[in-house]
Write an enzyme that holds these catalytic residues in place. Structure first.
Site, PDB file in Angstrom:
ATOM      1  CG  ASP A 199      -1.988  -0.956   1.263  1.00 59.21           C
ATOM      2  OD1 ASP A 199      -2.015  -1.825   0.374  1.00 59.21           O
ATOM      3  OD2 ASP A 199      -2.849  -0.853   2.165  1.00 59.21           O
ATOM      4  CG  HIS A 203       2.292   0.162   4.424  1.00 61.16           C
ATOM      5  ND1 HIS A 203       2.015  -0.765   5.406  1.00 61.16           N
ATOM      6  CD2 HIS A 203       1.154   0.856   4.215  1.00 61.16           C
ATOM      7  CE1 HIS A 203       0.750  -0.629   5.776  1.00 61.16           C
ATOM      8  NE2 HIS A 203       0.203   0.354   5.070  1.00 61.16           N
TER       9      HIS A 203
HETATM   10 NI    NI Z   1      -2.581   3.138   3.427  1.00 59.24          NI
END
Ligand code: NI
Length: 286
Positions: free
Chosen positions: A100, A241
């Site tokens: 992400d 991430h």
């Molecule tokens: Ni996010």
């Protein structure tokens, strides 16, 4: 399982190397795409390209190494390769790695790690980052990964009026389409915040996760590895991430461990054999 069939039919060692897939073994030709047709329907130039690469490598090898008989078996090999089916996650041990908040400065390094292990992943991109780095998203998609939307500026969608939710998605759709030619089929709501209104306005599968590495909080590669590898189950959707270098640095160890345990790293859409449900919390497919 495809590999065994291919070996048996064609008996070609070259192909064994070419078609080792999933989070598979590192091989001498990391550029060759996994023959798994990637995720989104309409997505693939790259499926065709994958087979094209296999074809050219296999025939090239045969031509270079010799004559008649071998050339014939190379043709057989090519045909078998072209029929190779996508991973069936109802049978194989699949896991979806998801990244992400990018694209960012470390995304290209991550793509190299994934390519080395023939792993496919899903990137939930933030629209404003795509606008700043469309080339990275193009490279990501061209490598066979799935691109999902993580909104334009990462707000909690449940706190926005309907028009705000629509705008967050529409702006992101536009920049992603400009970069790769298609709009994202999947949405990951920031913070995992979703309610009935957001789900209705989104009108696409909302993809949450089953394993949270908390990589954004501790920024510690060893912890990312530990959490991902210890918690993984067949059908897991793991949250990472790619804007954190500690996460990207952890990936070779994670990919190696998953590969050893027999996991195939696939896109979210492939995890659900092409049909993700309306809300994807995790999987646990049987
Ligand atoms: Ni996010």
């Amino acid at each position: 399982m495809n590999i065994g069939a291919i070996r048996g039919t064609a008996g070609a060692l070259t192909l064994t190397a070419l078609l080792t897939t999933g989070c598979g073994t590192v091989t001498a030709s990391p550029d060759v795409q996994d023959p798994t047709p990637a995720a989104m329907p309409g997505a693939r130039a790259s499926t065709a390209t994958a087979f094209a690469s296999e074809r050219s490598e296999v025939s090239g090898g045969a031509t270079a190494s010799s004559a008649g008989g071998l050339a014939v078996s190379a043709v057989k090999v090519v045909k078998v390769a072209a029929r190779a089916r996508p991973v069936d996650c109802r049978r194989a041990k699949c896991v979806a790695l998801t990244f992400d908040d990018g694209p960012g400065a470390y995304t290209d390094a991550l793509l190299r790690h994934l390519a080395a292990y023939r792993a496919k992943a899903t990137f939930f991109v933030v629209g404003q980052n795509v606008a700043a780095n469309p080339g990275i998203v193009r490279r990501t998609y061209a490598a066979g990964h799935e691109i999902g939307s993580h909104t334009w500026s990462h707000p909690d969608l449940t706190k926005l009026p309907a028009a705000g939710v629509r705008a967050q998605l529409a702006r992101t759709d536009r920049v992603v389409k400009a970069a790769i030619g298609v709009v994202p089929r999947l949405v990951r709501p920031p913070y995992g915040a979703v309610n009935a209104a957001v789900s209705r306005l989104t009108g696409r599968p909302m993809v949450l996760w089953s394993v949270d590495t908390l990589d954004w909080r501790h920024r510690d590669s060893a912890k990312v590895v530990r959490k991902a590898v210890r918690s993984v189950r067949p059908g897991s959707v793991i949250l990472f991430h790619d804007i954190h270098p500690s996460t990207v640095r952890a990936m070779p160890r994670i990919l190696k461990a998953l590969s050893k345990r027999g996991y195939r790293c696939v896109t979210v859409t492939r995890l659900f054999n092409g049909h993700p449900p309306k809300t994807v919390y995790s999987a646990g497919l049987t």
